[in-house]
Design a protein around this motif. Structure first.
Motif, PDB file in Angstrom:
ATOM      1  N   ALA A  44       0.832  -1.206   0.000  1.00 32.91           N
ATOM      2  CA  ALA A  44       0.000   0.000   0.000  1.00 32.91           C
ATOM      3  C   ALA A  44       0.866   1.256   0.000  1.00 32.91           C
ATOM      4  O   ALA A  44       0.591   2.208  -0.747  1.00 32.91           O
ATOM      5  CB  ALA A  44      -0.943   0.004   1.208  1.00 32.91           C
ATOM      6  N   ILE A  45       1.921   1.254   0.803  1.00 32.01           N
ATOM      7  CA  ILE A  45       2.808   2.427   0.862  1.00 32.01           C
ATOM      8  C   ILE A  45       3.406   2.707  -0.510  1.00 32.01           C
ATOM      9  O   ILE A  45       3.447   3.862  -0.960  1.00 32.01           O
ATOM     10  CB  ILE A  45       3.912   2.204   1.922  1.00 32.01           C
TER      11      ILE A  45
ATOM     12  N   LEU B 185      -4.522  -0.188  -5.687  1.00 34.37           N
ATOM     13  CA  LEU B 185      -4.755   0.378  -4.356  1.00 34.37           C
ATOM     14  C   LEU B 185      -6.060  -0.141  -3.770  1.00 34.37           C
ATOM     15  O   LEU B 185      -6.124  -0.494  -2.584  1.00 34.37           O
ATOM     16  CB  LEU B 185      -4.790   1.901  -4.427  1.00 34.37           C
ATOM     17  N   ALA B 186      -7.102  -0.199  -4.578  1.00 35.66           N
ATOM     18  CA  ALA B 186      -8.393  -0.685  -4.091  1.00 35.66           C
ATOM     19  C   ALA B 186      -8.282  -2.118  -3.580  1.00 35.66           C
ATOM     20  O   ALA B 186      -8.814  -2.454  -2.516  1.00 35.66           O
ATOM     21  CB  ALA B 186      -9.452  -0.575  -5.186  1.00 35.66           C
ATOM     22  N   VAL B 187      -7.579  -2.954  -4.310  1.00 30.48           N
ATOM     23  CA  VAL B 187      -7.414  -4.355  -3.900  1.00 30.48           C
ATOM     24  C   VAL B 187      -6.642  -4.436  -2.581  1.00 30.48           C
ATOM     25  O   VAL B 187      -7.047  -5.127  -1.639  1.00 30.48           O
ATOM     26  CB  VAL B 187      -6.699  -5.169  -5.000  1.00 30.48           C
ATOM     27  N   VAL B 188      -5.524  -3.722  -2.510  1.00 25.98           N
ATOM     28  CA  VAL B 188      -4.696  -3.762  -1.311  1.00 25.98           C
ATOM     29  C   VAL B 188      -5.464  -3.202  -0.109  1.00 25.98           C
ATOM     30  O   VAL B 188      -5.459  -3.785   0.978  1.00 25.98           O
ATOM     31  CB  VAL B 188      -3.374  -2.992  -1.559  1.00 25.98           C
TER      32      VAL B 188
ATOM     33  N   GLY C   6      -8.619  -4.063   5.028  1.00 23.96           N
ATOM     34  CA  GLY C   6      -9.843  -3.676   5.722  1.00 23.96           C
ATOM     35  C   GLY C   6     -10.071  -2.170   5.735  1.00 23.96           C
ATOM     36  O   GLY C   6     -10.877  -1.675   6.512  1.00 23.96           O
ATOM     37  N   ARG C   7      -9.409  -1.455   4.856  1.00 23.70           N
ATOM     38  CA  ARG C   7      -9.541   0.012   4.773  1.00 23.70           C
ATOM     39  C   ARG C   7     -10.599   0.338   3.718  1.00 23.70           C
ATOM     40  O   ARG C   7     -10.294   0.777   2.616  1.00 23.70           O
ATOM     41  CB  ARG C   7      -8.187   0.627   4.442  1.00 23.70           C
ATOM     42  N   GLN C   8     -11.860   0.123   4.088  1.00 24.96           N
ATOM     43  CA  GLN C   8     -12.960   0.217   3.128  1.00 24.96           C
ATOM     44  C   GLN C   8     -13.160   1.627   2.580  1.00 24.96           C
ATOM     45  O   GLN C   8     -13.471   1.794   1.401  1.00 24.96           O
ATOM     46  CB  GLN C   8     -14.253  -0.319   3.745  1.00 24.96           C
ATOM     47  N   ASP C   9     -12.986   2.641   3.406  1.00 28.19           N
ATOM     48  CA  ASP C   9     -13.139   4.017   2.899  1.00 28.19           C
ATOM     49  C   ASP C   9     -12.066   4.334   1.865  1.00 28.19           C
ATOM     50  O   ASP C   9     -12.340   4.963   0.839  1.00 28.19           O
ATOM     51  CB  ASP C   9     -13.087   5.038   4.042  1.00 28.19           C
ATOM     52  N   ASP C  10     -10.828   3.894   2.139  1.00 28.19           N
ATOM     53  CA  ASP C  10      -9.748   4.109   1.175  1.00 28.19           C
ATOM     54  C   ASP C  10      -9.982   3.299  -0.101  1.00 28.19           C
ATOM     55  O   ASP C  10      -9.710   3.772  -1.206  1.00 28.19           O
ATOM     56  CB  ASP C  10      -8.386   3.742   1.784  1.00 28.19           C
ATOM     57  N   LYS C  11     -10.510   2.091   0.066  1.00 28.72           N
ATOM     58  CA  LYS C  11     -10.825   1.258  -1.095  1.00 28.72           C
ATOM     59  C   LYS C  11     -11.856   1.947  -1.977  1.00 28.72           C
ATOM     60  O   LYS C  11     -11.688   2.047  -3.190  1.00 28.72           O
ATOM     61  CB  LYS C  11     -11.357  -0.105  -0.646  1.00 28.72           C
ATOM     62  N   ARG C  12     -12.919   2.448  -1.344  1.00 33.47           N
ATOM     63  CA  ARG C  12     -13.973   3.131  -2.096  1.00 33.47           C
ATOM     64  C   ARG C  12     -13.421   4.370  -2.806  1.00 33.47           C
ATOM     65  O   ARG C  12     -13.758   4.641  -3.954  1.00 33.47           O
ATOM     66  CB  ARG C  12     -15.122   3.498  -1.158  1.00 33.47           C
ATOM     67  N   ALA C  13     -12.528   5.109  -2.146  1.00 36.96           N
ATOM     68  CA  ALA C  13     -11.942   6.310  -2.760  1.00 36.96           C
ATOM     69  C   ALA C  13     -11.079   5.942  -3.966  1.00 36.96           C
ATOM     70  O   ALA C  13     -11.124   6.620  -5.003  1.00 36.96           O
ATOM     71  CB  ALA C  13     -11.118   7.087  -1.730  1.00 36.96           C
ATOM     72  N   ALA C  14     -10.307   4.866  -3.858  1.00 38.98           N
ATOM     73  CA  ALA C  14      -9.482   4.426  -4.992  1.00 38.98           C
ATOM     74  C   ALA C  14     -10.360   3.968  -6.150  1.00 38.98           C
ATOM     75  O   ALA C  14     -10.077   4.266  -7.318  1.00 38.98           O
ATOM     76  CB  ALA C  14      -8.529   3.311  -4.558  1.00 38.98           C
ATOM     77  N   LEU C  15     -11.446   3.246  -5.837  1.00 38.95           N
ATOM     78  CA  LEU C  15     -12.378   2.827  -6.889  1.00 38.95           C
ATOM     79  C   LEU C  15     -13.020   4.042  -7.554  1.00 38.95           C
ATOM     80  O   LEU C  15     -13.187   4.079  -8.775  1.00 38.95           O
ATOM     81  CB  LEU C  15     -13.460   1.910  -6.320  1.00 38.95           C
ATOM     82  N   ALA C  16     -13.364   5.042  -6.754  1.00 40.30           N
ATOM     83  CA  ALA C  16     -13.978   6.260  -7.310  1.00 40.30           C
ATOM     84  C   ALA C  16     -13.003   6.981  -8.236  1.00 40.30           C
ATOM     85  O   ALA C  16     -13.405   7.486  -9.291  1.00 40.30           O
ATOM     86  CB  ALA C  16     -14.446   7.181  -6.186  1.00 40.30           C
ATOM     87  N   ARG C  17     -11.719   7.012  -7.860  1.00 40.61           N
ATOM     88  CA  ARG C  17     -10.723   7.644  -8.741  1.00 40.61           C
ATOM     89  C   ARG C  17     -10.598   6.868 -10.049  1.00 40.61           C
ATOM     90  O   ARG C  17     -10.543   7.452 -11.130  1.00 40.61           O
ATOM     91  CB  ARG C  17      -9.373   7.756  -8.035  1.00 40.61           C
ATOM     92  N   ALA C  18     -10.562   5.525  -9.958  1.00 40.40           N
ATOM     93  CA  ALA C  18     -10.471   4.710 -11.172  1.00 40.40           C
ATOM     94  C   ALA C  18     -11.720   4.880 -12.030  1.00 40.40           C
ATOM     95  O   ALA C  18     -11.634   4.978 -13.261  1.00 40.40           O
ATOM     96  CB  ALA C  18     -10.262   3.236 -10.811  1.00 40.40           C
TER      97      ALA C  18
END
Length: 194
Positions: free
Chosen positions: A76-77, A96-99, A104-116
């Motif tokens: 992730a880093i 990033l979304a997968v990692v 378990g960082r669902q908010d970060d996952k959602r943000a990465a998916l939104a960017r993609a």
């Protein structure tokens, strides 16, 4: 054919003692991966990254290998760093979304998916639709919006899901045979073209 222990040990010494040439090191790391020696590949990719700290390929190679061996925090880093170098790279955002999902960082996952998704990635749009269509924070309208965006971008799975939603009446939608037929026809037309 797998390498013997002596060959593997000799190859592990190459990056430490002989070369810093990336053109030699990258294929060497690939050979370690082909042999199933991911620790050896990580050592080599770390050497490549130290010699080229802002090289997107070096970051991606190391981050991807770390993620493959489930070292998600480290991956992730590196993917985050890569994201600052290549903010418009869909593959970086998807990675990033997968990692983030594994961490378990669902908010970060959602943000990465939104960017993609904002970059036009239809698969990310479908993933966002799935996220908004399930769970305690479900937002069926937003799920439908993302499915329609993905379908309009040509995602066949999104089209099939919309047919089902409108045929039966799911995600808060009433059954709508006209819309179900529209998406079924679009799906069939694309399949015929393949």
């Amino acid at each position: 054919m797998a390498w013997g222990d002596a060959s593997r040990a000799a190859c592990r010494r190459i990056p430490e003692t002989t070369t810093r040439d990336v053109a030699v090191l990258r294929p060497l790391a690939g050979a370690f991966i082909a042999d199933g020696d991911f620790d050896g590949a990580i050592v080599v990719y770390e050497i490549v990254l130290r010699s080229q700290p802002d090289d997107p390929q070096a970051l991606y190679d190391l981050a991807g290998t770390l993620a493959f061996v489930r070292r998600y925090g480290e991956a992730a880093i590196l993917f985050e760093r890569l994201g600052t170098l290549r903010p418009d790279d869909v593959e970086v955002q998807r990675s990033l979304a997968v990692v983030y999902g594994h961490l378990g960082r669902q908010d970060d996952k959602r943000a990465a998916l939104a960017r993609a998704a904002a970059l036009g990635d239809a698969t990310a749009m479908v993933d966002l639709a799935r996220h908004h269509g399930e769970g305690k924070h479900a937002d069926p309208e937003l799920a439908i919006t993302w499915l329609e965006k993905a379908a309009n971008a040509g995602h066949l799975g999104a089209m099939r899901r919309l047919v089902e939603i409108y045929r039966i009446g799911l995600l808060g939608q009433s059954a709508d045979p006209t819309r179900a037929t529209l998406w079924a026809e679009r799906y069939a037309a694309i399949r015929r073209e393949e």
